[in-house]
Write a protein that holds these residues in place. Structure first.
Motif, PDB file in Angstrom:
ATOM      1  N   TRP A 168      -3.212   6.373   2.903  1.00 43.51           N
ATOM      2  CA  TRP A 168      -1.717   6.764   2.940  1.00 43.51           C
ATOM      3  C   TRP A 168      -1.657   7.824   1.862  1.00 43.51           C
ATOM      4  CZ3 TRP A 168      -0.319   4.792   6.702  1.00 43.51           C
ATOM      5  CH2 TRP A 168      -0.322   3.615   7.111  1.00 43.51           C
ATOM      6  N   THR A 169      -2.405   7.737   0.866  1.00 41.87           N
ATOM      7  CA  THR A 169      -2.491   8.820  -0.349  1.00 41.87           C
ATOM      8  C   THR A 169      -2.858  10.111   0.226  1.00 41.87           C
ATOM      9  OG1 THR A 169      -2.739   7.144  -2.214  1.00 41.87           O
ATOM     10  CG2 THR A 169      -3.207   9.291  -2.643  1.00 41.87           C
TER      11      THR A 169
ATOM     12  N   SER B 221       1.381   4.065  -3.053  1.00 45.81           N
ATOM     13  CA  SER B 221       1.077   5.464  -2.711  1.00 45.81           C
ATOM     14  C   SER B 221       2.081   6.281  -3.139  1.00 45.81           C
ATOM     15  CB  SER B 221       0.453   5.748  -1.419  1.00 45.81           C
ATOM     16  OG  SER B 221      -0.685   5.215  -1.072  1.00 45.81           O
TER      17      SER B 221
ATOM     18  N   SER C  25      -0.882  13.576   0.578  1.00 44.62           N
ATOM     19  CA  SER C  25      -1.325  14.841  -0.220  1.00 44.62           C
ATOM     20  C   SER C  25      -1.318  16.144   0.892  1.00 44.62           C
ATOM     21  CB  SER C  25      -2.658  14.511  -0.605  1.00 44.62           C
ATOM     22  OG  SER C  25      -3.665  14.275   0.227  1.00 44.62           O
TER      23      SER C  25
ATOM     24  N   TYR D 155       5.431   1.768  -8.215  1.00 42.93           N
ATOM     25  CA  TYR D 155       4.265   1.155  -8.743  1.00 42.93           C
ATOM     26  C   TYR D 155       4.339  -0.363  -9.204  1.00 42.93           C
ATOM     27  CZ  TYR D 155       0.373   4.318  -9.072  1.00 42.93           C
ATOM     28  OH  TYR D 155      -0.727   5.175  -8.828  1.00 42.93           O
TER      29      TYR D 155
ATOM     30  N   SER E 291       5.230  -2.207  -5.961  1.00 43.99           N
ATOM     31  CA  SER E 291       3.820  -2.407  -5.268  1.00 43.99           C
ATOM     32  C   SER E 291       2.969  -3.454  -5.861  1.00 43.99           C
ATOM     33  CB  SER E 291       2.858  -1.184  -5.224  1.00 43.99           C
ATOM     34  OG  SER E 291       1.491  -1.208  -4.641  1.00 43.99           O
TER      35      SER E 291
ATOM     36  N   ALA F 240       2.430   7.011  -6.863  1.00 43.42           N
ATOM     37  CA  ALA F 240       1.328   7.954  -7.383  1.00 43.42           C
ATOM     38  C   ALA F 240       2.014   9.358  -6.900  1.00 43.42           C
ATOM     39  CB  ALA F 240      -0.111   7.466  -6.669  1.00 43.42           C
ATOM     40  N   LEU F 241       2.489   9.311  -6.028  1.00 46.53           N
ATOM     41  CA  LEU F 241       3.090  10.749  -5.624  1.00 46.53           C
ATOM     42  C   LEU F 241       4.159  11.258  -6.462  1.00 46.53           C
ATOM     43  CD1 LEU F 241       3.977  12.892  -3.546  1.00 46.53           C
ATOM     44  CD2 LEU F 241       5.736  11.153  -2.515  1.00 46.53           C
TER      45      LEU F 241
ATOM     46  N   SER G 115      -4.021   2.075   0.723  1.00 44.85           N
ATOM     47  CA  SER G 115      -3.483   2.981  -0.107  1.00 44.85           C
ATOM     48  C   SER G 115      -4.192   4.326   0.065  1.00 44.85           C
ATOM     49  CB  SER G 115      -3.387   2.488  -1.523  1.00 44.85           C
ATOM     50  OG  SER G 115      -2.683   1.159  -1.623  1.00 44.85           O
ATOM     51  N   TYR G 116      -5.562   4.214  -0.091  1.00 45.66           N
ATOM     52  CA  TYR G 116      -6.034   5.636  -0.198  1.00 45.66           C
ATOM     53  C   TYR G 116      -5.764   6.488   1.320  1.00 45.66           C
ATOM     54  CZ  TYR G 116      -8.784   3.393  -4.049  1.00 45.66           C
ATOM     55  OH  TYR G 116      -9.069   2.673  -5.198  1.00 45.66           O
TER      56      TYR G 116
ATOM     57  N   THR H  31       0.649  -1.290   0.173  1.00 42.24           N
ATOM     58  CA  THR H  31      -0.011   0.028  -0.068  1.00 42.24           C
ATOM     59  C   THR H  31       0.960   1.300   0.139  1.00 42.24           C
ATOM     60  OG1 THR H  31      -0.378  -0.213   2.314  1.00 42.24           O
ATOM     61  CG2 THR H  31      -2.027  -1.165   1.063  1.00 42.24           C
TER      62      THR H  31
END
Length: 114
Positions: free
Chosen positions: A81-82, A18, A86, A52, A55, A21-22, A78-79, A14
């Motif tokens: 952590w994201t 994240s 953010s 990614y 992951s 994505a960052l 993951s949501y 996770t």
């Protein structure tokens, strides 16, 4: 596999998703003229892709040891952590609705793990 190792793999899956994505977000912020050539020249984009892939690899490892019906919903962390990333990196605001959603995700992951 014991639960401790599974927990570590889950965190790695996770968190690396994240972080990937960052870095992709950072790469897109740095690229002023969006084109395939500019993306391919971005080291930050490659770093995001690396995370990614990492992951995905740890997710595959999780799936070899635990049931899909447990692993897949747990990746929703993951949501969480994201949302945290953010706030600290992009200075986004955590609204009341986002906090409620994060709490519901954590509760749901806990219930599924039992």
């Amino acid at each position: 596999m014991n639960w401790f190792v599974g927990f570590i793999l889950l965190l790695m899956t996770t968190l690396t998703g994240s972080v990937g994505a960052l870095y992709l977000k950072k790469a897109m912020n740095q690229i002023t003229d969006l084109s395939a050539a500019n993306v391919l020249r971005s080291g930050t984009a490659y770093l995001g892709l690396f995370f990614y892939v990492l992951s995905a690899v740890t997710n595959i490892m999780l799936l070899t040891f635990f049931e899909y019906s447990v692993v897949f919903p747990m990746t929703s962390l993951s949501y969480v952590w994201t949302a945290m990333i953010s706030v600290f990196v992009f200075r986004e605001h955590l609204t009341r609705n986002k906090l409620i959603a994060i709490m519901l995700i954590i509760i749901g992951v806990f219930v599924l793990s039992q």
